[in-house]
Design an enzyme around this catalytic site. Structure first.
Site, PDB file in Angstrom:
ATOM      1  N   ASP A   1       0.601  -1.035  -0.085  1.00  0.00           N
ATOM      2  CA  ASP A   1      -0.276  -0.204   0.381  1.00  0.00           C
ATOM      3  C   ASP A   1       0.953   1.255   0.141  1.00  0.00           C
ATOM      4  O   ASP A   1       2.474   1.139   0.175  1.00  0.00           O
ATOM      5  CB  ASP A   1      -0.511  -0.481   1.492  1.00  0.00           C
ATOM      6  CG  ASP A   1      -1.391   0.821   1.597  1.00  0.00           C
ATOM      7  OD1 ASP A   1      -2.460   1.656   0.719  1.00  0.00           O
ATOM      8  OD2 ASP A   1      -1.447   2.190   2.342  1.00  0.00           O
TER       9      ASP A   1
ATOM     10  N   ASP B   1      -6.005  -0.455   5.355  1.00  0.00           N
ATOM     11  CA  ASP B   1      -6.195  -1.294   3.956  1.00  0.00           C
ATOM     12  C   ASP B   1      -6.427  -3.138   4.184  1.00  0.00           C
ATOM     13  O   ASP B   1      -6.022  -3.994   4.239  1.00  0.00           O
ATOM     14  CB  ASP B   1      -4.592  -1.315   4.262  1.00  0.00           C
ATOM     15  CG  ASP B   1      -4.002  -0.646   3.473  1.00  0.00           C
ATOM     16  OD1 ASP B   1      -4.234  -0.029   2.667  1.00  0.00           O
ATOM     17  OD2 ASP B   1      -2.785   0.025   4.421  1.00  0.00           O
TER      18      ASP B   1
ATOM     19  N   ASP C   1      -0.728  -0.665   6.438  1.00  0.00           N
ATOM     20  CA  ASP C   1      -0.376  -0.261   7.999  1.00  0.00           C
ATOM     21  C   ASP C   1      -1.588  -0.611   8.804  1.00  0.00           C
ATOM     22  O   ASP C   1      -1.749  -0.427   9.909  1.00  0.00           O
ATOM     23  CB  ASP C   1      -0.890   0.886   7.888  1.00  0.00           C
ATOM     24  CG  ASP C   1      -1.750   1.648   7.183  1.00  0.00           C
ATOM     25  OD1 ASP C   1      -3.058   1.075   7.220  1.00  0.00           O
ATOM     26  OD2 ASP C   1      -1.665   3.228   6.811  1.00  0.00           O
TER      27      ASP C   1
HETATM   28  P1  ADP Z   1      -4.026   4.550   0.125  1.00  0.00           P
HETATM   29  O1  ADP Z   1      -4.222   4.026  -0.684  1.00  0.00           O
HETATM   30  O2  ADP Z   1      -2.735   5.438  -0.139  1.00  0.00           O
HETATM   31  O3  ADP Z   1      -3.653   3.911   1.090  1.00  0.00           O
HETATM   32  P2  ADP Z   1      -7.017   5.374   0.432  1.00  0.00           P
HETATM   33  O4  ADP Z   1      -6.921   4.171  -0.354  1.00  0.00           O
HETATM   34  O5  ADP Z   1      -6.940   5.423   1.812  1.00  0.00           O
HETATM   35  O6  ADP Z   1      -5.334   5.753  -0.292  1.00  0.00           O
HETATM   36  O7  ADP Z   1      -7.421   6.756  -0.172  1.00  0.00           O
HETATM   37  C1  ADP Z   1      -7.403   6.400  -1.464  1.00  0.00           C
HETATM   38  C2  ADP Z   1      -7.512   8.186  -2.364  1.00  0.00           C
HETATM   39  O8  ADP Z   1      -9.360   8.305  -1.583  1.00  0.00           O
HETATM   40  C3  ADP Z   1      -7.116   9.465  -1.252  1.00  0.00           C
HETATM   41  O9  ADP Z   1      -5.668   9.606  -2.021  1.00  0.00           O
HETATM   42  C4  ADP Z   1      -7.726  10.079  -1.610  1.00  0.00           C
HETATM   43  O10 ADP Z   1      -7.427  11.420  -2.200  1.00  0.00           O
HETATM   44  C5  ADP Z   1      -9.007  10.057  -0.917  1.00  0.00           C
HETATM   45  N1  ADP Z   1      -9.418   9.893   0.713  1.00  0.00           N
HETATM   46  C6  ADP Z   1      -9.467   9.003   1.344  1.00  0.00           C
HETATM   47  N2  ADP Z   1     -10.614   9.167   2.763  1.00  0.00           N
HETATM   48  C7  ADP Z   1     -10.421  10.866   1.983  1.00  0.00           C
HETATM   49  C8  ADP Z   1     -10.314  11.479   3.303  1.00  0.00           C
HETATM   50  N3  ADP Z   1     -10.858  10.861   4.478  1.00  0.00           N
HETATM   51  N4  ADP Z   1     -10.687  12.306   3.353  1.00  0.00           N
HETATM   52  C9  ADP Z   1     -10.244  13.169   1.315  1.00  0.00           C
HETATM   53  N5  ADP Z   1      -9.478  12.544   1.361  1.00  0.00           N
HETATM   54  C10 ADP Z   1      -9.644  10.628   1.208  1.00  0.00           C
HETATM   55 MG    MG Z   2      -3.435   3.354   3.321  1.00  0.00          MG
END
Ligand code: ADP
Ligand code: MG
Length: 642
Positions: free
Chosen positions: A329, A532, A528
Site C-alpha cells: 500500500d 487496508d 498499515d
Molecule cells: P491509499 O491507497 O494511498 O492508502 P486510501 O485508499 O486510503 O489511500 O485513499 C485513496 C484516496 O481517497 C486518497 O488518496 C484520497 O484522495 C481519498 N480519500 C480517502 N479518504 C479520504 C479522506 N478522509 N479525506 C480526503 N480524501 C480521502
Molecule cells: Mg492506506
C-alpha cells in the site's frame, strides 16, 4: 507428530523426566553389560538389569504410543519401537533391546526438550519487563508488583529502568529502546501523549506514565502468547508430512510382519528373517523425517518473534519463503503516512483559503484517515477550530461527506462522487499532482469544485533499500494505491517499485491482489493494517507494519511487524527462506538415511544396535540442524548486493 510430545518444561536437561530416565536406564544397562563382560555378575544378573532398564527408559514413550493407538487409533513410531524391543527380546537379544530403548529414549527426550526450549525462548521477552513498578499515588512513589498495575494507574520510570506495562506518557521526555517489542534497537524519542510499551528501556530522562493495560494484556504479553500459539499451527507441508507418517508407520509394521511369514513357504531360515524384521522396524522408523519441519518451524517463528516479526503459524512461514510478489500500500506504508497540507486553492467565488480550510476541516473532524488528520492539524495551526460536520460519512478510498450549515459537502478524490473537474480546476489539479501531491476536491452537493487541497507525504527513508533487498531475493514489487496515478508514479520512481496500480478503490485493491495471486502464486500484501484491512485479508499473507500498539492490526494480520520499519519486510522473507532451506535439508538428509538403512536391514547386514545408533544419531542431527532456522539469517539467505 509421532516423535515427541509437547511439554512446557523449563529446567535443566537432567531434571527432564524422559531424558533423566533414559540416561539412568543407559547407565544401568551399560554397567550390566560391562560387569557381565568382566565376569563380575552372572548372565541372569545382567538380564535382570536389562529388563529394569527397558522398563525405566521405555515407559514414557511406550505409554505415549499405546495412548495414540487406543485413543486416536493411530500406529505411531512408538509402536514400531515397542514391536522392535519385543522382537529383539524374543530373539534373546536383551542387550540390544535395552540399547534400543535407551537410545530411542534419549533422542526423544532431547527432541522434546529442544521443542520446549524453542517455545520458551519467546517467554524470555517477558523477563525484560520489570517485576516491580513505582506506583505514583498522592505524589508519593511506592514499589508494587508490576502485575498489580491497573489501567489508569500512574507510575514513574527512572532513567535506565524498563517500563512495567503499556501506557501513555503524562510527564517527561525520554529516549526509549523498544527492541523487546519491535525488535528494533534504535531508540525512539517520546514525550507527553506518546504511547510506551512494556519492557521498553528508558534513557536520558524520567517519565510519569499512565497505564493503559494490565501486564497480562499488554503488547509484550500478547506477542508472547501469539507466538506460542503460532508455533503450534501447522503449515501445509507439515500437515502433509503428518498424514504421510500416519500411513507410513503401519506400512513398516506390516512389512516387518511379512518378514516373519515369508520364510515359511520358501523354507528360508526363520531366525535370520525375524532378526531382519526387528532391524527394519528401527531402520525404517521416520523419526528424523517427522521432526524435520516442526523443529524448523518452531525455531523460525520463535526467532522471528524475538525480532518483532509475529508470524501466525507454519503456513505463513511457508508463504514468506515461497512468495514471488510483495504488494505495498502507498500511504502510511511506503510513505510515512503523515501528509501535510501543501496548498489550499479556492475556486468558488467568495471563498477564501481560510474559508475553504474551515469547511474541509469540519468534514474531516471525525475521520481517522491520515489525510483527514493532516487537514485538521493544518487548520488548527492557522487558528481555525473545526466544528464537526453533522451527518458525517466516510467513503472508504474516496473521501468524506457531511452537512455544514444545512448544505451537504464532500471532500473527495477527483473523479469520484460524480464530480468531474473541468477547465481551470482540472489544470490546477493536474499541476499539483504532477508535483507529487495528493489532491482532494471540496464540493457542495450538486455544485462544482469549490476548492482544491493538495497534500504532500514523504517517502520513508528506508523504502528504497527495503525494495532493493526484496528485488535481490528475486521478488517482484507492486504498489497498490487509491491515490492519483501521477503522485503514485513519483513515489514508485523514488522507491524503485516494479509496478504501480493507482486510483484503486478498496474493492479494486482486493481484485488487484487476487489477480496477482492467480498470476504469480502466493502474494504478500504489506499495509498499515488499518485502512487496508480488505486487501490484507485478500492476500495469501497479509503483513501489517507498525503493529505495536494497534491491537486490531496485530489480530488481523497474518504477519505483524511490530516496528514501523520497511526493512523488516525483507527480514521476514529471509527468515522464512532460511526455515524452508533448513527444513528441506533435513528432509533430504532423513530420506538419505532411510534409503541407506532400509536396504541394509532387508539384506540382514546390520545389527539392531547399529541400526538404532545410526537412526537416533540422524534424529539428533535433524534436531540440531532444525535449530539453525532460529539463527539470524546468514549471507546465503541474504541478497548479495544489499
Ligand atoms: P491509499 O491507497 O494511498 O492508502 P486510501 O485508499 O486510503 O489511500 O485513499 C485513496 C484516496 O481517497 C486518497 O488518496 C484520497 O484522495 C481519498 N480519500 C480517502 N479518504 C479520504 C479522506 N478522509 N479525506 C480526503 N480524501 C480521502
Ligand atoms: Mg492506506
Amino acid at each position: 507428530m509421532s516423535c515427541g510430545g509437547e511439554h512446557g518444561y523449563a529446567g535443566p536437561w537432567w531434571g527432564f523426566p524422559p531424558l533423566r530416565d533414559a540416561a539412568l536406564a543407559g547407565v544401568l544397562a551399560g554397567g550390566a553389560f560391562l560387569l557381565e563382560l568382566a565376569d563380575v555378575i552372572p548372565h541372569a544378573g545382567a538380564l535382570a538389569a536389562y529388563l529394569a532398564a527397558i522398563a525405566l527408559g521405555g515407559h514414557h514413550w511406550a505409554r505415549e504410543g499405546l495412548e495414540k493407538l487406543l485413543r486416536e487409533r493411530e500406529v505411531g513410531i512408538e509402536m514400531l519401537m515397542i514391536a522392535a524391543t519385543g522382537g529383539a527380546g524374543a530373539l534373546g537379544l536383551w542387550d540390544e533391546a535395552a540399547a534400543l530403548v535407551v537410545l530411542y529414549g534419549v533422542a526423544e527426550g532431547v527432541e522434546e526438550l529442544t521443542f520446549a526450549r524453542t517455545r520458551r525462548a519467546i517467554r524470555a521477552l517477558l523477563d525484560l519487563a520489570p517485576k516491580q513498578a513505582r506506583l505514583l499515588r498522592d505524589g508519593r512513589e511506592t514499589l508494587v508488583p508490576a502485575a498489580e498495575l491497573r489501567p489508569g494507574d500512574r507510575f514513574v520510570v527512572r532513567p535506565g529502568e524498563a517500563v512495567a506495562t503499556d501506557g501513555i506518557i503524562v510527564e517527561g521526555e525520554a529516549s526509549l529502546d523498544e527492541s523487546a517489542v519491535t525488535g528494533e534497537s534504535v531508540p525512539v524519542d517520546k514525550g507527553p501523549g506518546a504511547r510506551v510499551f512494556a519492557a521498553s528501556v528508558c534513557h536520558g530522562g524520567a517519565l510519569v506514565v499512565e497505564a493503559t493495560a494490565r501486564f497480562e494484556d499488554n503488547t509484550l504479553s500478547r506477542i508472547v502468547h501469539l507466538v506460542e500459539t503460532a508455533q503450534e499451527r501447522k503449515g501445509r507441508a507439515q500437515a502433509w508430512m503428518e498424514r504421510f507418517g500416519r500411513r507410513y508407520s503401519p506400512a513398516v509394521l506390516a512389512t516387518a510382519a511379512l518378514f516373519l511369514l515369508l520364510p515359511l513357504p520358501f523354507g528360508w531360515e526363520w531366525a535370520s528373517w525375524a532378526h531382519r524384521a526387528v532391524v527394519l522396524l528401527v531402520a525404517a522408523a521416520p523419526c528424523a523425517l517427522v521432526i524435520s519441519l516442526p523443529i524448523a518451524v518452531s525455531a523460525g517463528i520463535g526467532a522471528a518473534g524475538r525480532r518483532g516479526i509475529l508470524i501466525k503459524g507454519g503456513a505463513h512461514l511457508e508463504h514468506l519463503a515461497t512468495a514471488r510478489v510483495v504488494a505495498f500500500d502507498k500511504t502510511g506504508t511506503l510513505t510515512h503516512g503523515r501528509p501535510e497540507v501543501a496548498a489550499v486553492e479556492p475556486l468558488a467565488p467568495g471563498l477564501d483559503e481560510a474559508g475553504a480550510l474551515a469547511l474541509a476541516a469540519a468534514l474531516e473532524a471525525r475521520s481517522e484517515h491520515p489525510l483527514a488528520r493532516a487537514i485538521v492539524r493544518h487548520a488548527r495551526a492557522l487558528g481555525i477550530e473545526p466544528r464537526p460536520a453533522a451527518g458525517f460519512r466516510a467513503l472508504p478510498g474516496a473521501g468524506v461527506e457531511g452537512e455544514i450549515d444545512g448544505a451537504r459537502w464532500r471532500l473527495m478524490r477527483p473523479g469520484t462522487g460524480g464530480l468531474r473537474l473541468a477547465g481551470e480546476a482540472a489544470g490546477r489539479c493536474a499541476a499539483l499532482e504532477e508535483a507529487g501531491h495528493t489532491v482532494v476536491v471540496l464540493a457542495r452537493e450538486g455544485g462544482g469544485a469549490a476548492a482544491l487541497l493538495a497534500l504532500a507525504d514523504h517517502v520513508r527513508d528506508e523504502a528504497p533499500e527495503a525494495v532493493r533487498r526484496l528485488h535481490a531475493l528475486g521478488v517482484r514489487t507492486v504498489m497498490l494505491t487509491g491515490d492519483n496515478p501521477r503522485a503514485a508514479a513519483r513515489v514508485a520512481a523514488a522507491v524503485g517499485i516494479d509496478e504501480v496500480r493507482a486510483g484503486l478503490r478498496p474493492e479494486e485493491k482486493v481484485a488487484a491482489v487476487r489477480a496477482l495471486e492467480s498470476r504469480h502464486g502466493a502474494v504478500i500484501m504489506v499495509g498499515d493494517g488499518i485502512n487496508d484491512a480488505p486487501a490484507l485479508a485478500a492476500a495469501t499473507c497479509g503483513m501489517a507494519m507498525g503493529a505495536a500498539g494497534t491491537d486490531a492490526a496485530i489480530e488481523a494480520a497474518d504477519v505483524a511487524l511490530m516496528a514501523d520499519d520497511l526493512l523488516k519486510v525483507a527480514e521476514a522473507l529471509e527468515l522464512g527462506r532460511r526455515a524452508r532451506r533448513v527444513s528441506l535439508q533435513n528432509i533430504a538428509f532423513a530420506l538419505a538415511v532411510l534409503a541407506a538403512l532400509i536396504p541394509l536391514a532387508v539384506l540382514g547386514r546390520i545389527s539392531v544396535a547399529l541400526a538404532v545408533l545410526v537412526h537416533e544419531a540422524s534424529e539428533l542431527a535433524a534436531v540440531a540442524n532444525g535449530l539453525r532456522a532460529g539463527r539470524p539469517p546468514r549471507p546465503a539467505d541474504r541478497p548479495r548486493a544489499a
